[in-house]
Design a protein around this motif. Sequence first.
Motif, PDB file in Angstrom:
ATOM      1  N   VAL A   5       8.089 -58.196  34.771  1.00 52.04           N
ATOM      2  CA  VAL A   5       6.722 -57.705  34.649  1.00 52.04           C
ATOM      3  C   VAL A   5       6.722 -56.206  34.879  1.00 52.04           C
ATOM      4  O   VAL A   5       7.267 -55.717  35.879  1.00 52.04           O
ATOM      5  CB  VAL A   5       5.779 -58.406  35.660  1.00 52.04           C
ATOM      6  CG1 VAL A   5       4.379 -57.831  35.570  1.00 52.04           C
ATOM      7  CG2 VAL A   5       5.761 -59.910  35.408  1.00 52.04           C
ATOM      8  N   HIS A   6       6.105 -55.480  33.944  1.00 53.79           N
ATOM      9  CA  HIS A   6       6.000 -54.032  34.038  1.00 53.79           C
ATOM     10  C   HIS A   6       4.543 -53.666  34.291  1.00 53.79           C
ATOM     11  O   HIS A   6       3.659 -54.105  33.557  1.00 53.79           O
ATOM     12  CB  HIS A   6       6.439 -53.365  32.729  1.00 53.79           C
ATOM     13  CG  HIS A   6       7.825 -53.731  32.311  1.00 53.79           C
ATOM     14  ND1 HIS A   6       8.942 -53.098  32.800  1.00 53.79           N
ATOM     15  CD2 HIS A   6       8.280 -54.686  31.453  1.00 53.79           C
ATOM     16  CE1 HIS A   6      10.021 -53.628  32.264  1.00 53.79           C
ATOM     17  NE2 HIS A   6       9.642 -54.594  31.433  1.00 53.79           N
ATOM     18  N   GLU A   7       4.326 -52.871  35.322  1.00 55.42           N
ATOM     19  CA  GLU A   7       2.982 -52.363  35.563  1.00 55.42           C
ATOM     20  C   GLU A   7       2.782 -51.146  34.668  1.00 55.42           C
ATOM     21  O   GLU A   7       3.734 -50.473  34.280  1.00 55.42           O
ATOM     22  CB  GLU A   7       2.818 -51.984  37.028  1.00 55.42           C
ATOM     23  CG  GLU A   7       2.880 -53.192  37.946  1.00 55.42           C
ATOM     24  CD  GLU A   7       2.667 -52.830  39.403  1.00 55.42           C
ATOM     25  OE1 GLU A   7       2.041 -51.785  39.682  1.00 55.42           O
ATOM     26  OE2 GLU A   7       3.127 -53.590  40.247  1.00 55.42           O
ATOM     27  N   THR A   8       1.538 -50.877  34.326  1.00 58.70           N
ATOM     28  CA  THR A   8       1.222 -49.756  33.446  1.00 58.70           C
ATOM     29  C   THR A   8       0.282 -48.786  34.167  1.00 58.70           C
ATOM     30  O   THR A   8      -0.161 -49.052  35.286  1.00 58.70           O
ATOM     31  CB  THR A   8       0.550 -50.249  32.156  1.00 58.70           C
ATOM     32  OG1 THR A   8      -0.730 -50.790  32.489  1.00 58.70           O
ATOM     33  CG2 THR A   8       1.389 -51.305  31.456  1.00 58.70           C
ATOM     34  N   ASP A  10      -2.705 -48.313  33.459  1.00 60.56           N
ATOM     35  CA  ASP A  10      -3.985 -49.016  33.583  1.00 60.56           C
ATOM     36  C   ASP A  10      -3.776 -50.188  34.541  1.00 60.56           C
ATOM     37  O   ASP A  10      -3.003 -51.098  34.243  1.00 60.56           O
ATOM     38  CB  ASP A  10      -4.440 -49.515  32.211  1.00 60.56           C
ATOM     39  CG  ASP A  10      -5.790 -50.199  32.223  1.00 60.56           C
ATOM     40  OD1 ASP A  10      -6.205 -50.717  33.286  1.00 60.56           O
ATOM     41  OD2 ASP A  10      -6.437 -50.236  31.164  1.00 60.56           O
ATOM     42  N   PRO A  11      -4.448 -50.208  35.691  1.00 65.22           N
ATOM     43  CA  PRO A  11      -4.198 -51.273  36.671  1.00 65.22           C
ATOM     44  C   PRO A  11      -4.560 -52.673  36.184  1.00 65.22           C
ATOM     45  O   PRO A  11      -4.126 -53.666  36.780  1.00 65.22           O
ATOM     46  CB  PRO A  11      -5.055 -50.867  37.879  1.00 65.22           C
ATOM     47  CG  PRO A  11      -6.089 -49.949  37.341  1.00 65.22           C
ATOM     48  CD  PRO A  11      -5.472 -49.268  36.147  1.00 65.22           C
ATOM     49  N   GLU A  12      -5.328 -52.784  35.118  1.00 62.55           N
ATOM     50  CA  GLU A  12      -5.661 -54.103  34.572  1.00 62.55           C
ATOM     51  C   GLU A  12      -4.615 -54.624  33.598  1.00 62.55           C
ATOM     52  O   GLU A  12      -4.639 -55.792  33.231  1.00 62.55           O
ATOM     53  CB  GLU A  12      -7.015 -54.060  33.841  1.00 62.55           C
ATOM     54  CG  GLU A  12      -8.205 -53.898  34.731  1.00 62.55           C
ATOM     55  CD  GLU A  12      -9.514 -54.046  33.966  1.00 62.55           C
ATOM     56  OE1 GLU A  12      -9.511 -53.976  32.722  1.00 62.55           O
ATOM     57  OE2 GLU A  12     -10.546 -54.235  34.632  1.00 62.55           O
ATOM     58  N   VAL A  13      -3.712 -53.767  33.141  1.00 62.31           N
ATOM     59  CA  VAL A  13      -2.775 -54.136  32.071  1.00 62.31           C
ATOM     60  C   VAL A  13      -1.360 -54.299  32.620  1.00 62.31           C
ATOM     61  O   VAL A  13      -0.866 -53.462  33.362  1.00 62.31           O
ATOM     62  CB  VAL A  13      -2.789 -53.078  30.945  1.00 62.31           C
ATOM     63  CG1 VAL A  13      -1.748 -53.402  29.885  1.00 62.31           C
ATOM     64  CG2 VAL A  13      -4.176 -52.976  30.321  1.00 62.31           C
ATOM     65  N   ILE A  14      -0.744 -55.414  32.242  1.00 60.24           N
ATOM     66  CA  ILE A  14       0.668 -55.633  32.548  1.00 60.24           C
ATOM     67  C   ILE A  14       1.400 -55.998  31.260  1.00 60.24           C
ATOM     68  O   ILE A  14       0.803 -56.477  30.298  1.00 60.24           O
ATOM     69  CB  ILE A  14       0.885 -56.744  33.596  1.00 60.24           C
ATOM     70  CG1 ILE A  14       0.374 -58.094  33.088  1.00 60.24           C
ATOM     71  CG2 ILE A  14       0.258 -56.383  34.924  1.00 60.24           C
ATOM     72  CD1 ILE A  14       0.847 -59.265  33.926  1.00 60.24           C
ATOM     73  N   ALA A  16       4.750 -58.218  30.171  1.00 62.20           N
ATOM     74  CA  ALA A  16       5.722 -59.203  30.658  1.00 62.20           C
ATOM     75  C   ALA A  16       6.754 -59.468  29.567  1.00 62.20           C
ATOM     76  O   ALA A  16       6.398 -59.748  28.429  1.00 62.20           O
ATOM     77  CB  ALA A  16       5.014 -60.497  31.040  1.00 62.20           C
ATOM     78  N   ARG A  39      -4.369 -58.149  29.830  1.00 65.11           N
ATOM     79  CA  ARG A  39      -5.362 -57.459  30.647  1.00 65.11           C
ATOM     80  C   ARG A  39      -5.916 -58.502  31.618  1.00 65.11           C
ATOM     81  O   ARG A  39      -6.415 -59.545  31.205  1.00 65.11           O
ATOM     82  CB  ARG A  39      -6.487 -56.883  29.787  1.00 65.11           C
ATOM     83  CG  ARG A  39      -7.550 -56.142  30.613  1.00 65.11           C
ATOM     84  CD  ARG A  39      -8.567 -55.442  29.723  1.00 65.11           C
ATOM     85  NE  ARG A  39      -7.937 -54.463  28.858  1.00 65.11           N
ATOM     86  CZ  ARG A  39      -7.619 -53.212  29.220  1.00 65.11           C
ATOM     87  NH1 ARG A  39      -7.862 -52.794  30.433  1.00 65.11           N
ATOM     88  NH2 ARG A  39      -7.061 -52.389  28.357  1.00 65.11           N
ATOM     89  N   ARG A  41      -8.424 -59.157  34.899  1.00 63.55           N
ATOM     90  CA  ARG A  41      -9.555 -58.646  35.666  1.00 63.55           C
ATOM     91  C   ARG A  41     -10.044 -59.743  36.602  1.00 63.55           C
ATOM     92  O   ARG A  41     -10.262 -60.871  36.175  1.00 63.55           O
ATOM     93  CB  ARG A  41     -10.679 -58.207  34.718  1.00 63.55           C
ATOM     94  CG  ARG A  41     -11.825 -57.500  35.414  1.00 63.55           C
ATOM     95  CD  ARG A  41     -12.857 -56.984  34.415  1.00 63.55           C
ATOM     96  NE  ARG A  41     -12.260 -56.005  33.511  1.00 63.55           N
ATOM     97  CZ  ARG A  41     -12.600 -55.864  32.230  1.00 63.55           C
ATOM     98  NH1 ARG A  41     -13.521 -56.642  31.688  1.00 63.55           N
ATOM     99  NH2 ARG A  41     -12.017 -54.953  31.489  1.00 63.55           N
TER     100      ARG A  41
END
Length: 76
Positions: A5-8, A10-14, A16, A39, A41
Motif C-alpha cells: 500500500v502506497h500513501e499519496t 492526498d490523505p484520502e487516496v491510496i 495498492a 479514495r 473517506r
Amino acid sequence: MDVVVHETADPEVIVAEFAYAFTLPDDSLAKVPCVFVMRVRDGRIIESRDYIDPIRTYTARGELDRLIASLRKGAS
C-alpha cells in the motif's frame, strides 16, 4: 496475498499493488500484477479503480490468439 500500500499526497487516496494468482488448466500457477487506486473517506471506500494488464492475463491463460481474433473481428 502480498499487498503493498502506497500513501499519496492526498490523505484520502491510496494505491495498492498486488497480484492476482490463478491456476491454469495444466495445474501451473500464473500471477498477473494489478494496481488499485482507492479514495477512502470516513473508513469507507468511495471510489475505486483497478488496473490490470489484459495482454499479460490472456497470455498467461494461453488465450492471446483468441483475444487478437476477437479484436480483429470487432475492428472490421
